[in-house]
Structure formats: C-alpha cells, structure tokens
Design a protein around this motif. Structure first.
Motif, PDB file in Angstrom:
ATOM      1  N   ARG A 218      44.082  29.960  45.050  1.00  0.00           N
ATOM      2  CA  ARG A 218      43.352  30.732  43.993  1.00  0.00           C
ATOM      3  C   ARG A 218      43.754  32.275  44.461  1.00  0.00           C
ATOM      4  O   ARG A 218      43.067  32.853  45.383  1.00  0.00           O
ATOM      5  CB  ARG A 218      41.933  30.585  44.000  1.00  0.00           C
ATOM      6  N   ARG A 219      44.684  32.754  43.757  1.00  0.00           N
ATOM      7  CA  ARG A 219      45.019  34.352  43.812  1.00  0.00           C
ATOM      8  C   ARG A 219      45.048  34.834  42.576  1.00  0.00           C
ATOM      9  O   ARG A 219      45.680  34.933  41.782  1.00  0.00           O
ATOM     10  CB  ARG A 219      46.486  34.353  44.538  1.00  0.00           C
ATOM     11  N   TYR A 220      43.920  35.618  42.641  1.00  0.00           N
ATOM     12  CA  TYR A 220      43.523  36.390  41.204  1.00  0.00           C
ATOM     13  C   TYR A 220      43.660  37.914  41.192  1.00  0.00           C
ATOM     14  O   TYR A 220      43.446  38.738  42.155  1.00  0.00           O
ATOM     15  CB  TYR A 220      42.044  36.245  40.801  1.00  0.00           C
ATOM     16  N   LYS A 221      44.557  38.241  40.239  1.00  0.00           N
ATOM     17  CA  LYS A 221      44.908  39.746  40.164  1.00  0.00           C
ATOM     18  C   LYS A 221      43.862  40.362  39.404  1.00  0.00           C
ATOM     19  O   LYS A 221      43.488  40.194  38.395  1.00  0.00           O
ATOM     20  CB  LYS A 221      46.135  39.810  39.314  1.00  0.00           C
ATOM     21  N   ILE A 222      43.164  41.461  40.165  1.00  0.00           N
ATOM     22  CA  ILE A 222      42.115  42.482  39.735  1.00  0.00           C
ATOM     23  C   ILE A 222      42.530  43.442  39.527  1.00  0.00           C
ATOM     24  O   ILE A 222      43.066  44.336  40.161  1.00  0.00           O
ATOM     25  CB  ILE A 222      41.058  42.167  40.891  1.00  0.00           C
ATOM     26  N   PRO A 223      42.244  43.997  37.991  1.00  0.00           N
ATOM     27  CA  PRO A 223      42.628  45.193  37.589  1.00  0.00           C
ATOM     28  C   PRO A 223      42.056  46.488  38.211  1.00  0.00           C
ATOM     29  O   PRO A 223      40.919  46.149  38.444  1.00  0.00           O
ATOM     30  CB  PRO A 223      42.670  45.270  36.001  1.00  0.00           C
ATOM     31  N   ALA A 224      42.696  47.411  38.464  1.00  0.00           N
ATOM     32  CA  ALA A 224      41.870  48.753  39.091  1.00  0.00           C
ATOM     33  C   ALA A 224      40.673  49.141  38.292  1.00  0.00           C
ATOM     34  O   ALA A 224      39.871  49.553  39.080  1.00  0.00           O
ATOM     35  CB  ALA A 224      42.921  49.787  39.317  1.00  0.00           C
ATOM     36  N   SER A 225      40.579  48.753  37.004  1.00  0.00           N
ATOM     37  CA  SER A 225      39.499  49.500  36.146  1.00  0.00           C
ATOM     38  C   SER A 225      38.368  48.581  36.411  1.00  0.00           C
ATOM     39  O   SER A 225      37.359  49.136  36.302  1.00  0.00           O
ATOM     40  CB  SER A 225      39.853  49.315  34.755  1.00  0.00           C
ATOM     41  N   LYS A 226      38.418  47.188  37.398  1.00  0.00           N
ATOM     42  CA  LYS A 226      37.148  46.603  37.571  1.00  0.00           C
ATOM     43  C   LYS A 226      36.814  46.898  39.045  1.00  0.00           C
ATOM     44  O   LYS A 226      35.781  46.222  39.508  1.00  0.00           O
ATOM     45  CB  LYS A 226      37.677  44.967  37.144  1.00  0.00           C
ATOM     46  N   LEU A 227      37.446  47.787  39.740  1.00  0.00           N
ATOM     47  CA  LEU A 227      37.299  47.982  41.236  1.00  0.00           C
ATOM     48  C   LEU A 227      36.451  49.399  41.472  1.00  0.00           C
ATOM     49  O   LEU A 227      36.790  50.386  40.588  1.00  0.00           O
ATOM     50  CB  LEU A 227      38.259  47.907  42.052  1.00  0.00           C
ATOM     51  N   HIS A 228      35.770  49.505  42.518  1.00  0.00           N
ATOM     52  CA  HIS A 228      35.117  50.830  42.932  1.00  0.00           C
ATOM     53  C   HIS A 228      35.494  50.991  44.018  1.00  0.00           C
ATOM     54  O   HIS A 228      35.312  49.884  45.053  1.00  0.00           O
ATOM     55  CB  HIS A 228      34.158  51.355  42.128  1.00  0.00           C
TER      56      HIS A 228
END
Length: 310
Positions: A218-228
């Motif tokens: 499980r390697r999930y790419k997380i968009p920058a917009s969902k992070l802080h």
C-alpha cells in the motif's frame, strides 16, 4: 561359556532410570512451545509460569459449523470433463470446474455471499459523524495500542487475554504524522506496506486509498491539497475475513509506515506515530466457506501458585 555368562550378567543389570522432571528457564511465549496434556477428548497446552500458570484448553465439541452433507450430488459425471481439461493443458478451467461441481460441499456456501455483503455494508456504514473514526474530531484516547508491523498478524500482537487470538472482522487503526514545512505544496507517498486483507485508508477525514490482497504494497499518493503543515491524521479500516489479519510490513529493509515526497525515497521520509491506536469494530463476520470445520478459540485459564483460578 565364559562369554555367555558375561552376556547374561550384563543383561541382568538394571537400566539407569531417566529423570522425568522437565525444567525451563521461562514460560512458553507461543502455542508451539507449550507442553501438551490431554486424554483425546479434552486437551490442554501448559504455558507455565511462576506466580501464575496458564493452560489453554480445548474440548472435542469446540468446533464451528453444524452437521451437513459433504458430498456433492452428481459429481462423478463431471470427472471425464475435468480429466480432459487437464489433458488439454487447461489447468485453471479444470480447477474451476472441479471446485464448482466435483469437490465436497463447503460450509455456508449457499448463502455466504449474501450474508457477507450484508455484514460488509454494515461495517462500512460511516453515517454517524460522532462515532466515525475517520473524523478529525474523533476522540480515540480510549482505544488500545498496537505496535506495527505484526508479521504474524494481529492475532500475535498481544497475550491471549488481549482478545486478538483468532480474531476476524473489521478493526480500525489511527495514527498521525507531522508534515515538515518544507514539504508544504508537495504531493507525498503514504507507505503502509502489506495489509491482510482489505483496507480503507483516510487522511484528515478523506478516503485516499483502498486495496485488497496480501501481495499489494500500500503506497498511496496524497495530493498536496489534502495536506497541511504539522499534524495530519490517518485512519485505516482493516477488514479480514479469515486467517491472519493486519499490517504485516514488507520483506525488504526499506522503511515502512512512513510518508515521503513523491519522487523521493522512503529513506527520506517521516515516520508515522507508532504504536497505532486500534478498536475492534466487529469480530463476527460470516464464517468463510470451508470443507473442513475449524476449531473455535480455546479457553484460557490462569492458576496462581496456590492453585486458585484467576
């Protein structure tokens, strides 16, 4: 005659008695290390101890399932077809035909799919935000903790008293990570290794990945917009219907349970908080179809040094 006399004299000597006392430096830590006792109907595994002695009991009626017909009517008529498929090199087709028409009946096979789907829908229902583990406002302080990974499944993550032995069902996990200020505006990879068997992974309340099967990392790419910057909350629902369950890591030396910028390596990453917090949502899924019955969880008893049950 002298030789014969010596032989008879030697045979008449009593053999040295072997000591029958067994000594151990520490109690058994797993089932295969314990000492078996029993009479065929009732059995036990003695784990040992000093102040408390643990014995795991099993009795012949502790079996799942119910009486049923094992044979499949009309199975013999499919044998020529199965043989022909094998002769033609169609192994997969032969195995499927044999499973559907020739092999013995499995438990729960008639209604398993319908009942499994109903159970699955119930554990996936996340309509109540107050009790929704994906919510950022959810309070998980009452949850227990588990050190990740558990290579042999969550069943081995704690002592038998933890209630994880033989556990199948739906279990929620929560952890977090601190995103460095330098990573703000960058996509990241969330690396969770392999999971048995199905996961639904949420970041800050949003579903960011889901997969099924032990072989998938499980390697999930997380968009920058969902992070802080700062703390980001991860919630993972793991569903396991039979055999081992949970986070089992990877078979390499690379770091797992980390986040790192897309395009870089896990060694550049930030670790997820460990241990994870966990909650057993539902431990009663529909029993997976099987030709043979499985043993129900054994009874664990503890006895103190005076013989009193604990």
């Amino acid at each position: 005659m002298t030789s014969l006399a010596l032989t008879l004299s030697t045979q008449a000597q009593p053999t040295a008695r072997q000591p029958l006392t067994l000594w151990y430096k520490q109690p058994a830590s797993q089932w295969v290390e314990a000492l078996p006792i029993g009479n065929g109907r009732l059995g036990g595994m003695v784990f040992g101890g000093v102040e408390t002695d643990h014995i795991q009991f099993n009795e012949q009626t502790f079996w799942t399932g119910e009486p049923r017909e094992y044979q499949r009517e009309g199975a013999a008529q499919y044998l020529p077809q199965i043989r022909q498929l094998l002769a033609d090199g169609k192994q997969a087709d032969a195995e499927k035909l044999a499973q559907d028409t020739f092999m013995g009946r499995q438990s729960n096979e008639a209604d398993y799919v319908q009942k499994k789907d109903a159970w699955f829908a119930s554990v996936r229902s996340l309509t109540n935000t107050k009790t929704n583990p994906t919510s950022l406002q959810f309070n998980d302080r009452s949850w227990k903790t588990m050190v990740i990974p558990t290579a042999d499944g969550w069943e081995k993550a704690g002592p038998p008293q933890a209630g994880l032995e033989g556990l199948d069902g739906a279990v929620w996990f929560r952890t977090s990570f601190d995103l460095p200020q330098a990573w703000v505006g960058k996509d990241i990879i969330l690396d969770l290794g392999r999971i048995r068997d199905q996961d639904f992974t949420y970041l800050n309340g949003e579903l960011v990945g889901s997969a099924e099967g032990i072989a998938k990392n499980r390697r999930y790419k997380i968009p920058a917009s969902k992070l802080h910057a700062g703390k980001n909350q991860v919630a993972i629902q793991v569903i396991n219907l039979f055999d081992k369950g949970g986070f089992i890591g990877v078979k390499t030396n690379q770091p797992t349970f980390v986040v790192y910028p897309d395009g870089q390596q896990p060694t550049d990453g930030v670790a997820l908080s460990n241990p994870f917090r966990y909650w057993i949502q539902d431990d009663a899924p529909r029993l997976h179809p099987a030709i043979r019955p499985t043993i129900s969880p054994s009874v664990i008893c503890g006895y103190d040094s005076r013989g009193s049950q604990t």
